[in-house]
Scaffold this motif. Structure first.
Motif, PDB file in Angstrom:
ATOM      1  N   LEU A  16       0.839  -1.201   0.000  1.00 41.43           N
ATOM      2  CA  LEU A  16       0.000   0.000   0.000  1.00 41.43           C
ATOM      3  C   LEU A  16       0.871   1.246   0.000  1.00 41.43           C
ATOM      4  N   ARG A  17       1.870   1.268   0.844  1.00 41.64           N
ATOM      5  CA  ARG A  17       2.769   2.419   0.934  1.00 41.64           C
ATOM      6  C   ARG A  17       3.503   2.635  -0.394  1.00 41.64           C
ATOM      7  N   GLN A  18       3.998   1.548  -0.979  1.00 42.03           N
ATOM      8  CA  GLN A  18       4.705   1.615  -2.263  1.00 42.03           C
ATOM      9  C   GLN A  18       3.810   2.248  -3.329  1.00 42.03           C
ATOM     10  N   ALA A  19       2.578   1.792  -3.427  1.00 43.39           N
ATOM     11  CA  ALA A  19       1.654   2.311  -4.441  1.00 43.39           C
ATOM     12  C   ALA A  19       1.297   3.768  -4.157  1.00 43.39           C
ATOM     13  N   ARG A  20       1.115   4.093  -2.891  1.00 38.54           N
ATOM     14  CA  ARG A  20       0.767   5.480  -2.522  1.00 38.54           C
ATOM     15  C   ARG A  20       1.895   6.436  -2.874  1.00 38.54           C
ATOM     16  N   LEU A  25       0.787  10.603  -3.328  1.00 40.15           N
ATOM     17  CA  LEU A  25      -0.284  11.028  -2.431  1.00 40.15           C
ATOM     18  C   LEU A  25       0.158  10.925  -0.977  1.00 40.15           C
ATOM     19  N   SER A  26      -0.325  11.843  -0.162  1.00 38.12           N
ATOM     20  CA  SER A  26      -0.120  11.726   1.281  1.00 38.12           C
ATOM     21  C   SER A  26      -1.089  10.661   1.796  1.00 38.12           C
ATOM     22  N   GLN A  27      -0.855  10.220   3.012  1.00 43.83           N
ATOM     23  CA  GLN A  27      -1.776   9.249   3.604  1.00 43.83           C
ATOM     24  C   GLN A  27      -3.176   9.849   3.710  1.00 43.83           C
ATOM     25  N   LYS A  28      -3.245  11.096   4.115  1.00 44.99           N
ATOM     26  CA  LYS A  28      -4.543  11.749   4.261  1.00 44.99           C
ATOM     27  C   LYS A  28      -5.260  11.867   2.922  1.00 44.99           C
ATOM     28  N   ALA A  29      -4.535  12.300   1.897  1.00 42.38           N
ATOM     29  CA  ALA A  29      -5.149  12.463   0.572  1.00 42.38           C
ATOM     30  C   ALA A  29      -5.663  11.129   0.031  1.00 42.38           C
ATOM     31  N   LEU A  30      -4.874  10.078   0.208  1.00 43.96           N
ATOM     32  CA  LEU A  30      -5.313   8.760  -0.249  1.00 43.96           C
ATOM     33  C   LEU A  30      -6.582   8.350   0.475  1.00 43.96           C
ATOM     34  N   THR A  59     -13.012  -1.399   1.046  1.00 43.04           N
ATOM     35  CA  THR A  59     -11.988  -0.366   1.207  1.00 43.04           C
ATOM     36  C   THR A  59     -10.768  -0.685   0.360  1.00 43.04           C
ATOM     37  N   VAL A  60     -10.379  -1.945   0.304  1.00 38.55           N
ATOM     38  CA  VAL A  60      -9.246  -2.354  -0.541  1.00 38.55           C
ATOM     39  C   VAL A  60      -9.532  -2.001  -1.993  1.00 38.55           C
ATOM     40  N   ARG A  61     -10.736  -2.274  -2.447  1.00 32.22           N
ATOM     41  CA  ARG A  61     -11.109  -1.951  -3.837  1.00 32.22           C
ATOM     42  C   ARG A  61     -11.032  -0.448  -4.097  1.00 32.22           C
ATOM     43  N   LYS A  62     -11.505   0.337  -3.142  1.00 36.68           N
ATOM     44  CA  LYS A  62     -11.456   1.798  -3.298  1.00 36.68           C
ATOM     45  C   LYS A  62     -10.014   2.297  -3.325  1.00 36.68           C
ATOM     46  N   LEU A  63      -9.186   1.764  -2.443  1.00 35.32           N
ATOM     47  CA  LEU A  63      -7.766   2.140  -2.436  1.00 35.32           C
ATOM     48  C   LEU A  63      -7.108   1.773  -3.759  1.00 35.32           C
ATOM     49  N   ALA A  64      -7.392   0.572  -4.251  1.00 39.18           N
ATOM     50  CA  ALA A  64      -6.814   0.113  -5.522  1.00 39.18           C
ATOM     51  C   ALA A  64      -7.232   1.029  -6.668  1.00 39.18           C
ATOM     52  N   ASP A  65      -8.494   1.432  -6.693  1.00 39.65           N
ATOM     53  CA  ASP A  65      -8.967   2.325  -7.756  1.00 39.65           C
ATOM     54  C   ASP A  65      -8.249   3.669  -7.709  1.00 39.65           C
ATOM     55  N   VAL A  66      -8.122   4.228  -6.520  1.00 39.24           N
ATOM     56  CA  VAL A  66      -7.437   5.526  -6.378  1.00 39.24           C
ATOM     57  C   VAL A  66      -5.987   5.408  -6.826  1.00 39.24           C
ATOM     58  N   LEU A  67      -5.347   4.305  -6.487  1.00 34.30           N
ATOM     59  CA  LEU A  67      -3.919   4.119  -6.781  1.00 34.30           C
ATOM     60  C   LEU A  67      -3.673   3.526  -8.170  1.00 34.30           C
ATOM     61  N   ASP A  68      -4.741   3.186  -8.881  1.00 34.74           N
ATOM     62  CA  ASP A  68      -4.663   2.585 -10.219  1.00 34.74           C
ATOM     63  C   ASP A  68      -3.810   1.310 -10.213  1.00 34.74           C
ATOM     64  N   ASP A  79       6.725 -11.250  -3.732  1.00 35.36           N
ATOM     65  CA  ASP A  79       7.131 -11.406  -5.127  1.00 35.36           C
ATOM     66  C   ASP A  79       6.956 -10.085  -5.879  1.00 35.36           C
ATOM     67  N   ASP A  80       8.015  -9.275  -5.868  1.00 34.52           N
ATOM     68  CA  ASP A  80       7.953  -7.958  -6.510  1.00 34.52           C
ATOM     69  C   ASP A  80       7.704  -8.056  -8.010  1.00 34.52           C
ATOM     70  N   GLU A  81       8.248  -9.072  -8.639  1.00 33.34           N
ATOM     71  CA  GLU A  81       8.066  -9.225 -10.084  1.00 33.34           C
ATOM     72  C   GLU A  81       6.593  -9.419 -10.438  1.00 33.34           C
ATOM     73  N   ILE A  82       5.910 -10.264  -9.695  1.00 33.85           N
ATOM     74  CA  ILE A  82       4.479 -10.480  -9.938  1.00 33.85           C
ATOM     75  C   ILE A  82       3.712  -9.185  -9.679  1.00 33.85           C
ATOM     76  N   ALA A  83       4.034  -8.496  -8.611  1.00 29.32           N
ATOM     77  CA  ALA A  83       3.355  -7.238  -8.283  1.00 29.32           C
ATOM     78  C   ALA A  83       3.520  -6.229  -9.425  1.00 29.32           C
ATOM     79  N   GLU A  84       4.741  -6.119  -9.950  1.00 33.36           N
ATOM     80  CA  GLU A  84       4.994  -5.186 -11.058  1.00 33.36           C
ATOM     81  C   GLU A  84       4.225  -5.599 -12.310  1.00 33.36           C
TER      82      GLU A  84
END
Length: 106
Positions: A16-20, A25-30, A59-68, A79-84
């Protein structure tokens, strides 16, 4: 005394932090963009990132949408490769997605 923070929760929070940070985005803005009350948005996101609390699936879905990012990005574990790949696939044009699916089907 609170529950012990698991490695899974820590990894989820790190994603979450990596994507933010990647979108600047700040934590508050996210939190606000994801529909969390502005008075607790920063604290809630901070606790998610630390693995202290787990958000519900909505909430996870909303966070994912905001962070694309796809929801699965948060659950890619270490697994960073899969995440990327998950993020790249989500953001790719439809024609690129078709090619990727073709390659993977071979």
């Amino acid at each position: 005394m609170g529950r012990e923070i698991s490695e899974v929760d820590k990894q989820w929070g790190a994603r979450l932090r990596q994507a933010r940070l990647a979108v600047g985005l700040s934590q508050k803005a996210l939190g606000i963009e994801a529909g969390i009350d502005e008075f607790v948005a920063s604290t809630r996101i901070n606790r998610y990132e630390l693995g202290v609390h787990r958000p519900d699936l909505l909430t996870v879905r909303k966070l994912a949408d905001v962070l694309d990012v796809p929801v699965a990005f948060f659950f890619a574990g270490e697994d960073d490769e899969i995440a990327e790949l998950l993020v790249g696939y989500r953001r790719a044009k439809l024609s690129v997605r078709r090619e990727v699916r073709k390659l993977l089907a071979q």
